[in-house]
Write a protein that holds these residues in place. Structure first.
Motif, PDB file in Angstrom:
ATOM      1  N   ASN A   1       1.417   6.481  -7.058  1.00 50.85           N
ATOM      2  CA  ASN A   1       0.282   7.327  -7.446  1.00 50.85           C
ATOM      3  C   ASN A   1       0.625   8.803  -7.295  1.00 50.85           C
ATOM      4  O   ASN A   1       0.236   9.622  -8.126  1.00 50.85           O
ATOM      5  N   GLU A   2       1.324   9.138  -6.218  1.00 48.84           N
ATOM      6  CA  GLU A   2       1.718  10.526  -5.980  1.00 48.84           C
ATOM      7  C   GLU A   2       2.705  10.997  -7.044  1.00 48.84           C
ATOM      8  O   GLU A   2       2.595  12.099  -7.567  1.00 48.84           O
TER       9      GLU A   2
ATOM     10  N   SER B   1       1.028  11.516 -10.474  1.00 46.76           N
ATOM     11  CA  SER B   1      -0.088  12.447 -10.469  1.00 46.76           C
ATOM     12  C   SER B   1       0.174  13.573 -11.459  1.00 46.76           C
ATOM     13  O   SER B   1       1.295  14.074 -11.574  1.00 46.76           O
TER      14      SER B   1
ATOM     15  N   ALA C   1       0.830  -1.210   0.000  1.00 47.41           N
ATOM     16  CA  ALA C   1       0.000   0.000   0.000  1.00 47.41           C
ATOM     17  C   ALA C   1       0.862   1.257   0.000  1.00 47.41           C
ATOM     18  O   ALA C   1       0.554   2.229  -0.699  1.00 47.41           O
ATOM     19  N   ALA C   2       1.954   1.251   0.775  1.00 49.37           N
ATOM     20  CA  ALA C   2       2.843   2.415   0.819  1.00 49.37           C
ATOM     21  C   ALA C   2       3.514   2.635  -0.536  1.00 49.37           C
ATOM     22  O   ALA C   2       3.607   3.778  -1.019  1.00 49.37           O
ATOM     23  N   THR C   3       3.975   1.570  -1.164  1.00 54.36           N
ATOM     24  CA  THR C   3       4.616   1.676  -2.478  1.00 54.36           C
ATOM     25  C   THR C   3       3.615   2.179  -3.513  1.00 54.36           C
ATOM     26  O   THR C   3       3.941   3.023  -4.347  1.00 54.36           O
ATOM     27  N   LYS C   4       2.404   1.666  -3.460  1.00 55.52           N
ATOM     28  CA  LYS C   4       1.356   2.071  -4.404  1.00 55.52           C
ATOM     29  C   LYS C   4       1.016   3.555  -4.225  1.00 55.52           C
ATOM     30  O   LYS C   4       0.838   4.279  -5.205  1.00 55.52           O
ATOM     31  N   ALA C   5       0.967   4.028  -2.970  1.00 54.79           N
ATOM     32  CA  ALA C   5       0.661   5.444  -2.708  1.00 54.79           C
ATOM     33  C   ALA C   5       1.760   6.343  -3.264  1.00 54.79           C
ATOM     34  O   ALA C   5       1.475   7.395  -3.848  1.00 54.79           O
ATOM     35  N   LYS C   6       3.034   5.934  -3.099  1.00 53.98           N
ATOM     36  CA  LYS C   6       4.149   6.723  -3.644  1.00 53.98           C
ATOM     37  C   LYS C   6       4.093   6.782  -5.167  1.00 53.98           C
ATOM     38  O   LYS C   6       4.344   7.826  -5.765  1.00 53.98           O
TER      39      LYS C   6
END
Length: 185
Positions: free
Chosen positions: A163-164, A167, A156-161
């Protein structure tokens, strides 16, 4: 194995029948579930009683299984010590007396096979996630060439990075920071 007729069980209205056995179920378990690698003899301590034409079972099973780790397939010794209860009826109409959630089984051929119940509950007691003590303690996950296992939190942390970073507004980061001393008044 442990089979009882309805006529035999009907004798235990006032005092439950106590069954204490050491069962060698290894061959049956290995044939039933290929994931099971080994099994010690199981200690069975059960009480069977008759109640208005129905039969109540309360049993405790103790022993040990060897099963593969769900992460690395390394053999893991899984101690078993659990209790289960079942209600046996001679016809389906008697099921209505019991609540939803109670395990009610209709007897076929007027015979109760306690051995089959024991095997069923042993297989049902195997957890979905089995780890070696080292796997439980450490964060080391298996990996190979071009692949690795990651925890859900790390994923989840890797996916959030990602996506950011991907962006469309990533280039605007820092443009409107509140730290700008020129706009304070």
């Amino acid at each position: 194995m442990l089979k009882f007729t309805v006529a035999d069980l009907a004798k235990y209205k006032h005092t439950p029948m106590h069954v204490q056995e050491t069962l060698d179920v290894k061959a049956d378990l290995l044939a039933r579930d290929p994931e099971i690698l080994d099994a010690t003899p199981m200690q069975l301590d059960a009480y069977l009683s008759a109640d208005d034409g129905d039969f109540l079972l309360s049993a405790t099973i103790k022993g040990e299984l060897t099963v593969p780790s769900t992460r690395s397939l390394t053999p893991v010794k899984l101690p078993l010590d659990f209790t289960f209860s079942e209600i046996y009826v001679t016809d389906d109409a008697a099921r209505e007396k019991y609540q939803d959630g109670e395990l009610v089984i209709t007897l076929e051929d007027d015979e109760l096979d306690l051995g089959a119940a024991v095997l069923d509950h042993i297989v049902l007691s195997i957890p979905m996630k089995i780890l070696t003590p080292e796997e439980e303690q450490g964060a080391n996950m298996p990996k190979g060439e071009d692949w690795e296992v990651v925890s859900e939190d790390d994923f989840a942390a890797t996916k959030a990075k990602e996506n950011e970073k991907n962006s469309p507004f990533a280039g605007l980061q820092g443009l409107f920071d509140d730290n700008d001393s020129d706009q304070k008044d």
